[in-house]
Motif scaffolding. Structure first.
Motif, PDB file in Angstrom:
ATOM      1  N   SER A 143       0.970  -1.164   0.147  1.00 15.66           N
ATOM      2  CA  SER A 143       0.014   0.381   0.250  1.00 15.66           C
ATOM      3  C   SER A 143       0.626   1.108   0.063  1.00 15.66           C
ATOM      4  N   GLU A 144       2.538   0.588   0.023  1.00 14.59           N
ATOM      5  CA  GLU A 144       2.942   2.304   0.103  1.00 14.59           C
ATOM      6  C   GLU A 144       3.129   3.135  -1.640  1.00 14.59           C
ATOM      7  N   PRO A 145       3.770   4.211  -1.670  1.00 18.32           N
ATOM      8  CA  PRO A 145       3.608   4.566  -2.963  1.00 18.32           C
ATOM      9  C   PRO A 145       4.840   3.709  -3.841  1.00 18.32           C
ATOM     10  N   PRO A 146       4.824   3.411  -4.314  1.00 19.98           N
ATOM     11  CA  PRO A 146       5.715   2.950  -5.923  1.00 19.98           C
ATOM     12  C   PRO A 146       7.148   2.881  -5.775  1.00 19.98           C
ATOM     13  N   ALA A 147       7.881   2.516  -5.332  1.00 23.02           N
ATOM     14  CA  ALA A 147       9.822   3.512  -5.552  1.00 23.02           C
ATOM     15  C   ALA A 147       9.747   4.280  -6.844  1.00 23.02           C
ATOM     16  N   GLU A 148      10.595   4.934  -7.132  1.00 25.98           N
ATOM     17  CA  GLU A 148      11.396   5.786  -8.459  1.00 25.98           C
ATOM     18  C   GLU A 148      11.747   4.258  -9.303  1.00 25.98           C
ATOM     19  N   ARG A 149      11.415   4.291 -10.172  1.00 25.25           N
ATOM     20  CA  ARG A 149      12.208   2.725 -11.564  1.00 25.25           C
ATOM     21  C   ARG A 149      12.685   4.115 -12.314  1.00 25.25           C
ATOM     22  N   LYS A 150      13.435   2.978 -12.872  1.00 24.35           N
ATOM     23  CA  LYS A 150      14.478   3.489 -14.401  1.00 24.35           C
ATOM     24  C   LYS A 150      13.417   3.088 -15.396  1.00 24.35           C
ATOM     25  N   PRO A 151      13.425   4.032 -16.508  1.00 23.39           N
ATOM     26  CA  PRO A 151      12.693   3.683 -17.578  1.00 23.39           C
ATOM     27  C   PRO A 151      13.100   2.003 -18.052  1.00 23.39           C
ATOM     28  N   THR A 152      12.176   1.227 -18.085  1.00 26.33           N
ATOM     29  CA  THR A 152      13.106   0.244 -19.078  1.00 26.33           C
ATOM     30  C   THR A 152      12.825   0.109 -20.840  1.00 26.33           C
ATOM     31  N   LEU A 153      14.053  -0.553 -20.643  1.00 27.25           N
ATOM     32  CA  LEU A 153      14.325  -0.299 -22.777  1.00 27.25           C
ATOM     33  C   LEU A 153      14.920  -2.137 -22.841  1.00 27.25           C
ATOM     34  N   LEU A 154      13.703  -1.767 -23.827  1.00 26.49           N
ATOM     35  CA  LEU A 154      14.317  -3.898 -24.600  1.00 26.49           C
ATOM     36  C   LEU A 154      14.532  -3.830 -25.593  1.00 26.49           C
ATOM     37  N   VAL A 155      15.476  -4.836 -26.238  1.00 25.94           N
ATOM     38  CA  VAL A 155      16.772  -4.389 -27.431  1.00 25.94           C
ATOM     39  C   VAL A 155      15.841  -5.397 -28.316  1.00 25.94           C
ATOM     40  N   VAL A 156      15.700  -5.766 -29.011  1.00 25.72           N
ATOM     41  CA  VAL A 156      15.972  -6.923 -29.739  1.00 25.72           C
ATOM     42  C   VAL A 156      16.186  -6.604 -31.017  1.00 25.72           C
ATOM     43  N   ASP A 157      17.462  -7.950 -31.281  1.00 21.43           N
ATOM     44  CA  ASP A 157      18.186  -8.423 -32.435  1.00 21.43           C
ATOM     45  C   ASP A 157      18.555 -10.167 -32.563  1.00 21.43           C
ATOM     46  N   ASP A 158      18.921 -10.576 -33.724  1.00 22.96           N
ATOM     47  CA  ASP A 158      18.387 -11.500 -33.583  1.00 22.96           C
ATOM     48  C   ASP A 158      20.493 -12.302 -33.570  1.00 22.96           C
ATOM     49  N   VAL A 159      21.089 -10.606 -33.781  1.00 16.95           N
ATOM     50  CA  VAL A 159      23.179 -10.917 -34.015  1.00 16.95           C
ATOM     51  C   VAL A 159      23.206 -10.661 -32.499  1.00 16.95           C
TER      52      VAL A 159
END
Length: 510
Positions: A143-159
């Motif tokens: 019930s506490e306010p969520p802690a600050e989080r870093k934005p999440t980056l998804l990298v998609v590559d088959d190499v």
């Protein structure tokens, strides 16, 4: 806190968003989900079915979310129902308005299933103007306010080398996830914690970048994730297809690290701004809850000494052996204590009136008897000023009593504010006159010297506006007008400069 028995009502004019919200609730464990296309439909559902939580969009035709919220809070049966407002574009003033109307939680689009879960938990723990019930099975930290989080980056590559290169550019600033094919990326994007931005290679085996983007756009919880395509393709048709699938940018291979970094930083800055805005609104809501709790405690603490004073006054009256003047003063003290106790309870009604949630239950109120009682008390209170306080009746008879349709406590506070304002403004040894008349309504005219200064007249009924009174709060005439209108009446200022008179004209229904 979400159980199989919890019934949700999802209100949104867009069929897609109703499906998105319902899908997210199902993933959180909800089994009973009702839907409505606007506030009017939602009210019809609420009349027919029991609902535990409302999740409503703000902007809708027929009846918007804010109007629905006020209707819910104004209904005694629904007043404590958790209400989560969902919005994409709202100013701070609008959010303040929603908080004042009694919203339980605010959720800014786009949001994840995890964001929704946290707001549901908070909304169900903090029911407006009802005791907060502790739920033992829920961990306290949820019930506490969520802690600050870093934005999440998804990298998609088959190499693998490309994955390592791009991930290395951002791992110090953001949370970086990696996927080597479209299927793995789709699983991440449709999870309870999707990324904030996708860097997507176009040419991949099994499922290429375009196909993955098409899957994302058709999935309820992944459709809003921004995508940057990274491609060696220079064909304009390919870029056009990517734009049609919702790409926000294209980056050509070989990748220029500095250029890519700037593009990602600019896009994720918007994500950070959205997260900061959500945190600000959560804080505003929490501060309002603290204010309400403090107000409730203050009202509780005021009642104890007032009850003690009332008890002492009654004890002295019952003891006898008092002079007539002493009896009169004790009766006045007893009456004023009872009035103050009523005014403490009135504070909650005033808040409801201001936020449009007050429901009037009218009854007959004898205004003449009430005015006479208040004037008797005022003569004692202001006797040092030597005021003449008189009550005059017009057009009244036994067949047409001066009874208004309203609430007795609201009428008492309204008349008390008007009389107090007149007596405080009146010069020493002057006259305050109260005239009551019965026409098509019950009309009361409060007159006193001097005339309200011209510069102050436009602000006379404004909240916190005061003129020439040391320590004046500026709430007396503001609340009086509010109370008059809450009882389907009116209060108007009239000034007679020739006679140097201020007149307040009150009209209430018969």
């Amino acid at each position: 806190m979400i159980t199989a028995d919890t019934v949700f009502l999802v209100v949104d004019d867009a069929d897609t968003m109703r499906k998105v919200n319902s899908s997210q609730l199902e993933r959180l464990g909800a089994r009973h989900i009702l839907t409505a296309a606007n506030g009017a439909e939602a009210l019809a559902v609420l009349r027919a079915r029991k609902v535990n939580v409302i999740l409503s969009d703000w902007s809708m035709p027929v009846m918007d979310g804010l109007t629905l919220l006020r209707e819910v809070r104004g209904n005694p049966r629904l007043a404590a129902l958790p209400f989560i407002m969902v919005t994409a574009e709202s100013s701070r003033a609008q959010i303040t308005e929603a908080i004042a109307a009694g919203v339980s939680s605010i959720l800014i689009k786009p949001y994840t299933a995890n964001d929704l879960s946290q707001r549901i938990i908070r909304a169900m723990r903090h029911r407006p103007r009802a005791p907060v019930v502790a739920v033992a099975e829920e961990p306290a930290h949820e019930s506490e306010p969520p802690a600050e989080r870093k934005p999440t980056l998804l990298v998609v590559d088959d190499v693998p080398d490309n994955l390592a290169l791009i991930a290395g550019l951002f791992q110090d600033d953001y949370r970086v996830l990696a996927a080597r094919d479209g299927h793995g990326a789709l699983a991440i994007c449709t999870s309870d914690a999707p990324p904030d931005l996708i860097l997507l290679d176009v040419m991949m085996p099994n499922m290429d970048g375009f196909e993955l983007a098409q899957h994302l756009r058709s999935h309820p919880s992944a459709s809003q994730i921004p995508v940057i395509f990274i491609t060696a393709m220079s064909d304009p048709a390919a870029q056009l297809r990517g734009l049609e699938l919702g790409a926000v940018d294209f980056v050509s291979k070989p990748v220029d690290p500095k250029s890519l970094h700037l593009r990602v930083v600019n896009l994720l800055r918007l994500v950070e701004q959205r997260n900061a805005l959500q945190q600000e609104y959560d804080t505003m809501l929490e501060l309002e809850r603290l204010r309400e709790e403090a107000s409730s405690l203050s009202r509780h603490d005021l009642k104890a000494p007032l009850c003690n004073i009332l008890g002492l006054a009654r004890g002295l009256l019952e003891g006898g052996n008092l002079l007539p003047r002493q009896q009169q003063m004790l009766h006045s003290l007893e009456s004023d204590c009872q009035s103050l106790l009523g005014m403490v309870d009135l504070a909650n009604d005033l808040h409801k009136i201001e936020t449009g949630r007050f429901v009037l239950r009218p009854a007959a109120v004898d205004l003449l008897a009430m005015v006479r009682r208040l004037c008797d008390s005022a003569r004692l209170t202001y006797q040092a000023k030597g005021l003449t306080i008189e009550v005059v009746t017009q057009d009244a008879s036994e067949s047409t009593p001066l009874q208004a349709s309203g609430d007795e406590l609201l009428c008492f506070s309204l008349l008390n504010n008007l009389l107090k304002n007149a007596c405080e403004a009146a010069p020493d040894k002057s006259r305050v006159r109260v005239t009551l008349a019965h026409t098509d309504c019950i009309e009361l005219l409060m007159e006193n010297h001097p005339a309200v200064p011209p510069a102050f007249r436009p602000r006379f009924f404004e909240k916190y506006a005061s003129d020439g009174k040391a320590g004046g709060t500026g709430l007396g005439t503001y609340s009086a007008k509010l109370l008059a209108e809450a009882q389907h009446g009116s209060l108007e200022l009239e000034v007679d400069d020739a006679e140097n008179l201020t007149r307040l004209r009150l009209r209430l229904p018969v």
